[in-house]
Every structure is written in structure tokens, then in C-alpha cells.
Scaffold this active site. Structure first.
Site, PDB file in Angstrom:
ATOM      1  N   ALA A  29       0.851  -1.194   0.000  1.00 47.29           N
ATOM      2  CA  ALA A  29       0.000   0.000   0.000  1.00 47.29           C
ATOM      3  C   ALA A  29       0.885   1.242   0.000  1.00 47.29           C
ATOM      4  O   ALA A  29       2.104   1.144  -0.166  1.00 47.29           O
ATOM      5  CB  ALA A  29      -0.909  -0.010   1.226  1.00 47.29           C
ATOM      6  N   ASN A  30       0.293   2.407   0.138  1.00 41.74           N
ATOM      7  CA  ASN A  30       1.066   3.651   0.258  1.00 41.74           C
ATOM      8  C   ASN A  30       0.420   4.533   1.324  1.00 41.74           C
ATOM      9  O   ASN A  30      -0.614   4.172   1.892  1.00 41.74           O
ATOM     10  CB  ASN A  30       1.160   4.358  -1.106  1.00 41.74           C
ATOM     11  CG  ASN A  30      -0.199   4.725  -1.649  1.00 41.74           C
ATOM     12  OD1 ASN A  30      -0.916   5.518  -1.059  1.00 41.74           O
ATOM     13  ND2 ASN A  30      -0.572   4.122  -2.766  1.00 41.74           N
ATOM     14  N   ARG A  31       1.008   5.683   1.586  1.00 44.07           N
ATOM     15  CA  ARG A  31       0.603   6.507   2.726  1.00 44.07           C
ATOM     16  C   ARG A  31      -0.566   7.450   2.449  1.00 44.07           C
ATOM     17  O   ARG A  31      -0.886   8.296   3.262  1.00 44.07           O
ATOM     18  CB  ARG A  31       1.790   7.346   3.212  1.00 44.07           C
ATOM     19  CG  ARG A  31       2.926   6.524   3.760  1.00 44.07           C
ATOM     20  CD  ARG A  31       4.001   7.415   4.354  1.00 44.07           C
ATOM     21  NE  ARG A  31       5.227   6.659   4.595  1.00 44.07           N
ATOM     22  CZ  ARG A  31       5.398   5.841   5.624  1.00 44.07           C
ATOM     23  NH1 ARG A  31       4.440   5.677   6.523  1.00 44.07           N
ATOM     24  NH2 ARG A  31       6.539   5.187   5.756  1.00 44.07           N
ATOM     25  N   SER A  32      -1.210   7.321   1.312  1.00 42.52           N
ATOM     26  CA  SER A  32      -2.347   8.208   1.024  1.00 42.52           C
ATOM     27  C   SER A  32      -3.470   8.004   2.045  1.00 42.52           C
ATOM     28  O   SER A  32      -3.845   6.873   2.339  1.00 42.52           O
ATOM     29  CB  SER A  32      -2.869   7.924  -0.384  1.00 42.52           C
ATOM     30  OG  SER A  32      -4.122   8.539  -0.565  1.00 42.52           O
ATOM     31  N   ALA A  95      -4.019   7.725  -5.138  1.00 41.49           N
ATOM     32  CA  ALA A  95      -2.601   7.335  -5.201  1.00 41.49           C
ATOM     33  C   ALA A  95      -2.575   5.859  -5.602  1.00 41.49           C
ATOM     34  O   ALA A  95      -2.533   4.959  -4.762  1.00 41.49           O
ATOM     35  CB  ALA A  95      -1.940   7.548  -3.854  1.00 41.49           C
TER      36      ALA A  95
END
Ligand code: C5P
Length: 224
Positions: A29-32, A95
């Protein structure tokens, strides 16, 4: 029925991160947080638009009064966007993960004495580029976001051309700015006319200003 300058306009907004599975219990995943996309959807709704809000697993709650389409992966988001077209405008604030694990395991990966798992990746569909370049059902206005850590204007200007979108909302997401996951944003809007530097302000004010500009573009004042 909704009133406002965007009444009768259908607008797709993508938001949040995507989760790309490794196995049934793990993902990349990512930090969005989904904060900026959620604020844009809310602001467009407040101006009267019919909003289809296609959101990955965000940490903020979706706005009231929009059609929420929850998705998990980039592939799901891609399918949901295509299903939501045609639309008058589309704002791609998600994102999206650029890559997914090529063959996610349908069983939990186990520790073995053979060493670490090796993950192979494959590219996800570029939803923004696809929608911006389609000849049939292309929204009148296609807006992308660009999260950069350096040379923001240069990268975002190139991105606008590469993606084929009308506007790019560029921001500096270097950790020192506190923008990703934070409450404020400082954006540069890149259009065919050039660049607009907006001062740092809360994400809902960025959204408000962007929604007003979208309204002015989709429904130019009648003259004469
Ligand atoms: O190429 P990059 O990921 O930096 O582009 C960011 C913009 O493209 C954002 O508007 C994002 O929502 C969109 N995007 C997309 N599908 C992808 C990757 C990015 O719609 N697979």
C-alpha cells in the site's frame, strides 16, 4: 435535487490508496489518506455535481451525498472508472499503485527453510492516461494529481503532457512538508495556459478552489 453551478454535471473522483495483495493477509500500500480526494468530492457535491466517488481503502470517511464505490486494487479502480463513464469531468486524486504482485498467492505464504519469497511485479493500468486519451466518452475535463518530492513544476508539466490530461494538480510530498497524510496542501495547478501557485492552505480550501475552477470551466458564464 441539487442546485448550484454544477447541477446536472456528472463528475468521477478517484481517491485514496490502492491495496495490492501479496497473499490473502498481506498487501502493498502507500501513505495516502484519501483526504484531498474526499475534500474534492465534497466540494464538487456542494456546488451541485452528481459525484461518483471511487475510493480505495482510505482512512477518512467518504462525503455525504455522493455515490460511493469502494475498491481495493488498481484493477478494481480501473473497472469502476470505466463503469462510471461517461461523465462531464473526472478528477484522479487516488494514489494508485504503479505495480501489483504478478501472481498473488491464494494461500498465506509460509516461512520455509528455502529462504525469502521472491515477489515478481507487473504494471497496473494507468487509469488517468487511459481516460485522458480515449476518443470515445472522454470527459470534457480530465484532472490528474502529481505527488512529487523534487523539481515539482518540471515533473508535473511533463506529466500533464505524458498523461494527456487537461490539468495537473501538483504538490510536494517530501516528508518535511507534512502534506501526505496531513491537513494542509500547497499546490501548483498546471494547465495549457501555464502554472498557478496556490498558497499553502487546508485541503478543503484547495478542494473548494479547485471545484470553483472546475465549475467555471464546465459552465462558462453566458455572455450577451
Ligand atoms: O504517474 P503518477 O502515478 O505519478 O500519476 C499520478 C496521477 O495519475 C494521479 O492523478 C493518479 O490518480 C493517476 N494514476 C492513475 N492510475 C495509475 C497511476 C496513476 O489514474 N495506475
Amino acid at each position: 435535487l441539487a442546485a448550484g453551478p454544477l447541477a446536472g454535471k456528472r463528475i468521477i473522483v478517484t481517491s485514496g490508496p490502492t491495496h495490492e495483495p501479496i497473499d490473502p493477509v498481506r498487501y502493498i500500500a502507500n501513505r495516502s489518506s484519501g483526504a484531498q480526494g474526499t475534500a474534492v468530492a465534497r466540494a464538487l457535491r456542494a456546488l451541485g455535481a452528481e459525484v461518483v466517488f471511487i475510493t480505495g481503502p482510505a482512512t477518512v470517511r467518504p462525503p455525504e451525498g455522493v455515490q460511493v464505490v469502494p475498491v481495493e486494487t488498481a484493477s478494481d479502480m480501473h473497472a469502476a472508472v470505466q463503469a462510471a463513464l461517461p461523465a462531464d469531468a473526472a478528477v484522479f486524486a487516488a494514489a494508485v499503485a504503479d505495480w501489483r504482485v504478478a501472481s498473488a498467492s491464494d494461500r498465506k505464504l509460509k516461512k520455509t527453510k528455502d529462504g525469502m519469497p521472491r515477489l515478481a511485479f507487473e504494471e497496473n493500468p494507468d487509469i488517468l492516461r487511459e481516460v485522458a486519451s480515449q476518443t470515445q466518452d472522454r470527459p470534457d475535463l480530465v484532472v490528474g494529481f502529481a505527488a512529487e518530492t523534487n523539481d515539482v513544476v518540471e515533473h508535473a508539466t511533463a506529466k500533464r503532457l505524458r498523461k494527456g490530461c487537461d490539468w495537473i494538480v501538483a504538490n510536494d510530498v517530501s516528508p518535511a512538508t507534512g502534506i501526505m497524510g496531513g491537513a494542509e496542501n500547497a499546490v501548483i495547478l498546471i494547465t495549457a495556459e501555464g502554472e498557478e501557485h496556490w498558497p499553502r492552505m487546508p485541503k478543503d480550501q484547495v478542494a473548494q478552489r479547485l471545484a470553483e475552477k472546475i465549475a467555471a470551466t464546465l459552465t462558462p458564464p453566458v455572455s450577451g
